[in-house]
Design a protein around this motif. Sequence first.
Motif, short mmCIF file in Angstrom:
data_model
loop_
_atom_site.label_atom_id
_atom_site.label_comp_id
_atom_site.label_asym_id
_atom_site.label_seq_id
_atom_site.Cartn_x
_atom_site.Cartn_y
_atom_site.Cartn_z
N ASN A 63 21.38 -18.07 -15.13
CA ASN A 63 22.74 -18.39 -15.71
C ASN A 63 22.51 -19.90 -15.80
O ASN A 63 22.08 -20.78 -15.37
N ASN A 68 22.74 -18.37 -9.21
CA ASN A 68 20.98 -18.58 -9.42
C ASN A 68 20.49 -18.82 -8.13
O ASN A 68 19.31 -18.23 -7.97
N GLY A 75 27.31 -21.32 -11.88
CA GLY A 75 25.74 -20.71 -12.27
C GLY A 75 24.78 -21.01 -11.46
O GLY A 75 23.80 -20.15 -11.05
N LYS A 117 21.73 -25.15 -19.89
CA LYS A 117 22.07 -23.29 -20.53
C LYS A 117 20.44 -22.88 -20.77
O LYS A 117 20.44 -21.79 -21.07
#
Length: 285
Positions: free
Chosen positions: A153, A199, A195, A158
């Motif tokens: 994620n 992760n 995120g 990104k």
Amino acid sequence: MKNLLFIFCCTILTVGYAQRNFDEVEITSEQLTDKVYVLFGAGGNIGLLVGEDAAYLIDDQFGPLTPKIVSHVKTITDKPINFVLNTHHHGDHTGGNENLANNGATIIAHENVRELLEADEKTSEAAYPVITFNDKMTLYLGDNQRLLAMHVNPAHTKGDTYYYLPEANVIHMGDNFFAGRYPYIDIKSGGDIDGLISNVTMALGMLDENTIIIPGHGSIANISDLEDYKNVLVELRKRVKKAREAGNSLEATQQMNLSKEWDATHGTGFINAERIVEFIYKSAD
């Protein structure tokens, strides 16, 4: 000249290193398993995997350090560096891409890494990954060894990727893991605290007490270190979000000493208490 531009072009994460005299940087290494090593220098930690016919690098620090990195690898193996894999696009992890590609290495990364490198006009096309993936990929290194690439994620950026060697039980987490310090969350490049926590939680679920963890920055770690890192992030996110939802501005939240338990150990690196609170304040859902 193109290589020197890497020092200045990628993100603020590289700015502190740009002030360094790379002539004074020493490349050192630590052997993790029979065929897996980590290299330290200036910038992100480098994974070195010795395959049946080739050497594989995970990240490659800054361009000016490439000769030193290559020389050090030669003290470990006579296998050629045929592949370079990037955990993300920041210059302290990809600055050597161009040099190594010009020397015959194939650059591999998540498709978002190429997109972010392409968006930087100062980055040479020679530094771009020539093989990209969008979810996962497996490389077979020979000797019954696999390297699993897993896009995770958006967290640090990104384009974040974990590289996992299941047979060796070693994982390179890139900058999803700053061992013993607060992480840098590059919001402009898609970074996100939620995120990041997701992760790290995923990694904890797939690893065991014998797993050797290569962080993006910091010393080699284990699952206990990663659990401690997650606990700091989860608790700090809860506190910052509560302060934000109570109507406090970013500046007011930064004055609340919400990270005081960890500042002496985690806040002495590149990211201090004010910065980590800012990242969480701006990115937490």
